[in-house]
Write an enzyme that holds these catalytic residues in place. Structure first.
Site, PDB file in Angstrom:
ATOM      1  N   ASP A  18       0.865  -1.179   0.000  1.00  0.00           N
ATOM      2  CA  ASP A  18       0.000   0.000   0.000  1.00  0.00           C
ATOM      3  C   ASP A  18       0.905   1.234   0.000  1.00  0.00           C
ATOM      4  O   ASP A  18       2.131   1.131   0.137  1.00  0.00           O
ATOM      5  CB  ASP A  18      -0.877  -0.046   1.247  1.00  0.00           C
ATOM      6  CG  ASP A  18      -2.075   0.887   1.175  1.00  0.00           C
ATOM      7  OD1 ASP A  18      -2.266   1.566   0.155  1.00  0.00           O
ATOM      8  OD2 ASP A  18      -2.833   0.930   2.162  1.00  0.00           O
ATOM      9  N   GLU A  37       2.640   5.103  -3.926  1.00  0.00           N
ATOM     10  CA  GLU A  37       2.631   6.079  -5.031  1.00  0.00           C
ATOM     11  C   GLU A  37       3.956   6.849  -5.187  1.00  0.00           C
ATOM     12  O   GLU A  37       4.271   7.174  -6.354  1.00  0.00           O
ATOM     13  CB  GLU A  37       1.477   7.075  -4.838  1.00  0.00           C
ATOM     14  CG  GLU A  37       0.110   6.455  -4.939  1.00  0.00           C
ATOM     15  CD  GLU A  37      -0.298   5.686  -3.677  1.00  0.00           C
ATOM     16  OE1 GLU A  37      -1.164   4.798  -3.773  1.00  0.00           O
ATOM     17  OE2 GLU A  37       0.268   5.970  -2.604  1.00  0.00           O
ATOM     18  N   ASP A  52      -9.127   3.754  -1.878  1.00  0.00           N
ATOM     19  CA  ASP A  52      -9.960   4.033  -0.705  1.00  0.00           C
ATOM     20  C   ASP A  52     -11.311   4.614  -1.102  1.00  0.00           C
ATOM     21  O   ASP A  52     -11.534   5.827  -1.046  1.00  0.00           O
ATOM     22  CB  ASP A  52      -9.217   4.987   0.232  1.00  0.00           C
ATOM     23  CG  ASP A  52      -7.961   4.354   0.806  1.00  0.00           C
ATOM     24  OD1 ASP A  52      -7.845   3.126   0.739  1.00  0.00           O
ATOM     25  OD2 ASP A  52      -7.099   5.096   1.313  1.00  0.00           O
TER      26      ASP A  52
END
Length: 995
Positions: A566, A569, A643
């Site tokens: 997770d 980015e 999300d």
């Protein structure tokens, strides 16, 4: 994942401490658009858009780019030349090397570099350590094949103004390269399909030194005493003075409290790409909004912002927006009846794409009558090469196959990964995990994987366990293993910067972290507080990362432990736009701006390879989920849409988002069932499970402050309905696995939109709320609206369609028809198209591993004309790489209505007897075809049958199988059907059923 209010007490305290210590603004409760740039706030975006505004508003514009004819040469399928960019009225030019490569696959590649940067003949500001060249290593990460030059390509025509190259497998592709102004017209069968620089928007921002401008003269006239005549004279002089280019964002650029030092100055690349005669374009995920992309220059039903590709932690994202999300794939397809074409923009920097549409008409008096709509796209990236691949189709399948040849196809997953995954932030202890595991069994809800979010660690230190809550991770793992189940733990790229933590100590001592612009280790803030980030571009960092996953290193992990990446980015809480500064430095001193969209993929890749080396001789397929991705990530694992929120709109938007991933080459995709943020009501959660059962990646997930919502907590009738959706998924796992194999072989989407399956049915081109699953003929349209008890399904052809559950004939007749089907809460709208055969397993099991030796049911849907149906089954051990050595079964099933037979043969035409059978393949010989369900069985053929002959074509004999026929119920609309019971043929052998 991100926090959302109201926060739990411990999290309020924790984040309050971070704020106190660092001054960091804590993550917001919902996405705030002002936290992320609009085009006007991005210097290179606004400059390229301003260029387009200027060019398209004037009739006198001529692009300043032209090929120097004497520089051109063509050899072995490649054209090389120099493009000259005229930069001022004096005729000064900048040299831009051009390469146009024609590949054996029929794909063309156009690359433009900048000679001065290429040779390192530029000066960097601020004593920067950054590389001087334009970033040229994206290919190393993204491209895995398909680059062999087409030596049969040839120059078909050349004069002083242009060059025409014919290429492609049948030489029916052409590239007409225009010299002045530079442009390329790509044609198929003599018809223009894609044009480069047709609108004159090519823009390569060349290097130039920063020249300090003289200060503006300070006039002595006191403020307020200047007369009106002086003011008007000054205004006139201002208007007459040449404006030049706006340099305000060339040399540095601020957003919020962050300033980007931009040591190389302006360096964006931009190009207009026209899809001639195409009204629909698709792709460039990930965004919310329709599958058929909207225009972006304002107006009714349009966006006013370009589509942005800049991987970012955009939690609780808004719907129907071109705003950037977590991942980027710059692959766009255009489709019309009779033609599909596409482009792949190979650039990992921040990228924006504008889309407009216009009517083409050669006759100015035609007023649009008979004219075609073309789609004009304008692409611009902040840095790097201009590097574009062109695909001329002509079918959607051709595009995904050629793209897959370049960037790779989806990884062949472990079979468990296709089952249901149960997740929340967070299961609070190992006993909590074991309790959920027991209750899923108690309520007869199958699942394969349970997940642990960050709270399992010791104070956010990855590769550790909280010794109070997770005292016995091995015991927990063994309980899961006893049911054939798996555990996934989260491990993110930020490493807690603290004392007495060996992982961060090694990261620092081995010099394996991302650097700041000064060449020192970069420090930012994320879940652990002060953190450093592994630089997964660095080979030594990837090797070190692999050592951390060894069972001896990651104590408490087991053979059934897998990983979730997770925040990759990367998410940096105190960084610009919640990410890393663009002037940070990676391996080789490439700036982060050059590689941003690749960053998540490099970390995902490092984890994938780490899992392959946990134990010597353990050659198993890894499972690693990622949030950030780029082209090529499909080779590594799965992704999810980030999300989302427990709202009907998010359920609805999940379908076009997943379809976009599928056509863009990354089909192993899903959305959090139930919505990550918030608390879905029971109806929404139930409908979401029905939809999720048809996501390629099927996971329920919830936020730390959401109410517990394990599916067995809903009560009746919801428990029974959700359990039915889960069992439907498990029943169809053989068909899902077969679809994944086809995607692995040739890049075919796993779930397919109508334009892909029916490329000539124009009414289906914009439809993005229903889809087909693999080659099964299963057509699904989940209910995504509250209190809706019917569903309108678009039928794209003249074939017969049956209801999956009742065998009712839903449609048989006119193509382009919409039919209304009943869809009460307990009913998922699921149709079977006539002419298909698909496999399933009908014995309910608790996990995929417990059904792996079960016999199969084949479902045969008789077509409208009764003549032909076919389908396929692929199966291997679902775990190892032995399938690469021939240890698999790949069957083709065919129904021949004239011969009245159902046959099974090897799909690839292999002589399966020559395959040396390993342990798994030997054991699989005992797995049988239990029954064949024939939906739409004609009474004249089946009505009086009580048995059929089954012949083993390998010479093992013949036997009888009983038949049970049920006539049609015309009043109810149900088709007749037959069941051939206990067929008994080995699933992997050649056999025939004679009717």
């Amino acid at each position: 994942m991100h926090l959302s209010g109201p926060l739990s007490g411990r999290w309020t305290a924790y984040l309050g401490l971070i704020s106190t210590l660092s001054g960091v603004i804590t993550p917001a409760v919902a996405v705030k658009e002002h936290d992320f740039k609009k085009c006007a706030q991005s210097g290179f975006c606004s400059r390229n858009r301003a260029l387009a505004d200027h060019v398209l508003s004037t009739n006198s514009w001529s692009s300043p780019y032209s090929i120097l004819p004497e520089s051109g040469s063509f050899k072995d399928g490649q054209y090389q030349a120099v493009v000259l960019k005229t930069i001022n009225d004096n005729g000064d030019t900048v040299r831009l090397p051009l390469t146009v490569s024609f590949l054996e696959s029929g794909t063309a590649r156009v690359t433009i570099d900048e000679e001065k940067r290429q040779k390192g003949e530029i000066e960097l500001r601020h004593d920067s350590k950054a590389r001087k060249e334009r970033y040229n290593e994206a290919e190393k990460w993204v491209i895995v094949g398909g680059l062999t030059l087409d030596k049969e390509a040839k120059v078909d025509f050349e004069d002083k103004s242009q060059l025409t190259v014919k290429y492609g497998p049948t030489s029916n592709f052409e590239a007409v390269i225009k010299f002045a102004p530079f442009g390329i017209d790509f044609k198929r069968d003599g018809v223009s399909q894609i044009k480069f620089n047709d609108q004159g928007l090519l823009n390569v921002e060349h290097w130039r030194p920063k020249i300090e401008k003289p200060a503006v003269e300070n006039k002595d006239t006191p403020e307020g005493e200047q007369n009106q005549e002086d003011k008007e004279e000054e205004k006139k002089e201002e208007e007459e003075e040449p404006k030049g280019e706006d340099e305000s964002t060339w040399w540095d650029e601020s957003f919020g409290s962050n300033t980007d030092s931009k040591p190389r100055g302006p360096e964006s690349v931009g190009l207009d790409i026209t899809f001639s005669g195409f009204e629909h374009v698709y792709g460039i995920p990930s965004h919310t909004g329709p599958l058929s992309l909207k225009t972006t220059r304002g107006g009714d039903g349009s966006y006013s912002e370009p589509y942005r590709l800049y991987n970012a932690d955009v939690f609780e994202y808004i719907l129907d927006s071109p705003m950037t999300l977590y991942g980027s794939i710059p692959f766009m397809q255009a489709h019309r009846k009779g033609s599909s074409v596409g482009v792949f923009w190979l650039n990992a920097a921040e990228t924006w794409v504008d889309i407009t549409k216009g009517k083409d008409s050669k006759n100015p008096l035609s007023l649009g009558i008979g004219s075609k709509t073309s789609t004009h796209t304008h692409w611009f990236s902040e840095s790097g090469l201009l590097d574009v691949f062109v695909f001329l189709g002509p079918t959607p399948k051709d595009l995904t196959a050629k793209y897959g040849e370049l960037t790779g196809t989806t990884t062949m997953p472990q079979e468990f990964a296709l089952g249901y995954h149960q997740c929340r932030w967070n299961y609070v202890s190992d006993e909590d995990v074991k309790d959920v595991d027991r209750k899923m069994d108690k309520f007869k809800m199958p699942y394969d994987v349970i997940w642990l979010d960050i709270e399992y660690t010791d104070d956010k230190k990855y590769f550790t366990w909280d010794e109070h809550s997770f005292r016995d991770p091995i015991g927990m793992g063994k309980q899961l293993e006893s049911h054939g189940r798996q555990l996934v733990t989260i491990i993110d790229p930020h490493i807690k910067n603290t004392d007495n933590y060996p992982v961060v100590a090694e990261l620092k001592s081995k010099d394996l972290a991302v650097k700041n612009k000064d060449g020192n280790i970069f420090e930012g803030w994320c879940w652990p507080g002060s953190s450093h980030w592994i630089d997964a571009f660095k080979p030594a960092a990837r090797e070190w990362w692999a050592t951390l996953f060894k069972y001896a290193s990651f104590k408490g992990s087991m053979e059934n432990t897998w990983i979730w990446n997770d925040m990759n980015e990367p998410s940096v809480f105190n960084g610009p736009e919640t990410t890393m500064p663009k002037d940070n430095l990676h391996d080789g001193n490439w700036e982060h701006r050059d590689v941003h969209n690749l960053n998540g993929m490099t970390f995902h890749n490092a984890t994938h390879h780490a899992l392959k080396t946990r134990k010597p001789g353990e050659l198993r397929r890894p499972f690693v989920l990622t949030r950030a991705f780029f082209a090529g990530s499909q080779r590594i694992g799965a992704m999810w849409t980030g999300d989302n929120t427990a709202e009907w709109g998010h359920l609805k938007e999940s379908i076009p988002m997943i379809l976009s991933q599928n056509i863009a080459g990354f089909p192993f995709s899903g959305a959090d069932v139930g919505g990550f943020f918030g608390n879905p009501d029971k109806q929404l959660l139930t409908r979401w499970y029905q939809a999720g059962a048809f996501y390629p990646f099927f996971r329920g997930h919830a936020h730390i402050d959401a109410r517990r919502r394990e599916p067995y907590l809903m009560g009746e009738p919801y428990n029974t309905i959700i359990a039915g959706a889960l069992r439907l998924r498990y029943s169809l796992l053989p068909s899902w696995y077969t679809a994944f194999h086809q995607a692995h072989v040739d890049g075919t989407p796993i779930v397919k939109p109508l334009y892909y399956t029916h490329p000539d049915e124009e009414a289906g081109f914009p439809i993005d709320n229903q889809f087909f699953v693999g080659n099964t003929g299963l057509l699904v349209k989940p209910v995504t609206e509250e209190n809706k008890e019917t569903q309108d399904i678009f039928v794209p052809d003249n074939e017969v369609y049956y209801d999956y559950f009742t065998y009712n004939v839903v449609a048989s007749g006119k193509a382009g028809k919409t039919v209304t089907v009943a869809a009460p809460l307990e009913k998922l709208p699921l149709l079977m198209r006539g002419g298909h055969i698909f496999p399933r397993r009908d014995i309910p099991r608790r996990s995929s591993q417990l059904q792996k030796w079960d016999d199969y049911t084949l479902v045969l849907t008789i077509p409208k004309d009764g003549k032909h149906a076919e389908g396929e089954l692929y199966v291997d051990d679902g775990d190892s790489y032995d399938f690469e050595q021939g240890q698999y079964i790949n069957r083709r099933f065919v129904y021949d209505g004239a011969a009245k037979t159902i046959t099974s043969v090897d799909k690839e035409g292999r002589d399966t007897k020559s395959v040396k059978q390993g342990e798994w393949l030997k054991k699989y010989n005992e797995v049988r075809v239990d029954k064949i369900v024939v939906v739409g069985a004609e009474e004249k053929v089946w009505g009086k049958k009580t048995e059929v002959d089954v012949v083993d074509e390998s010479g093992k004999g013949a036997w009888k199988a009983k038949v049970e026929f049920t006539p049609a119920d015309k009043a109810a609309g149900r088709a007749s059907f037959a069941v051939i019971k206990r067929v008994g043929a080995s699933i992997g052998s050649d056999w025939k059923v004679e009717l």
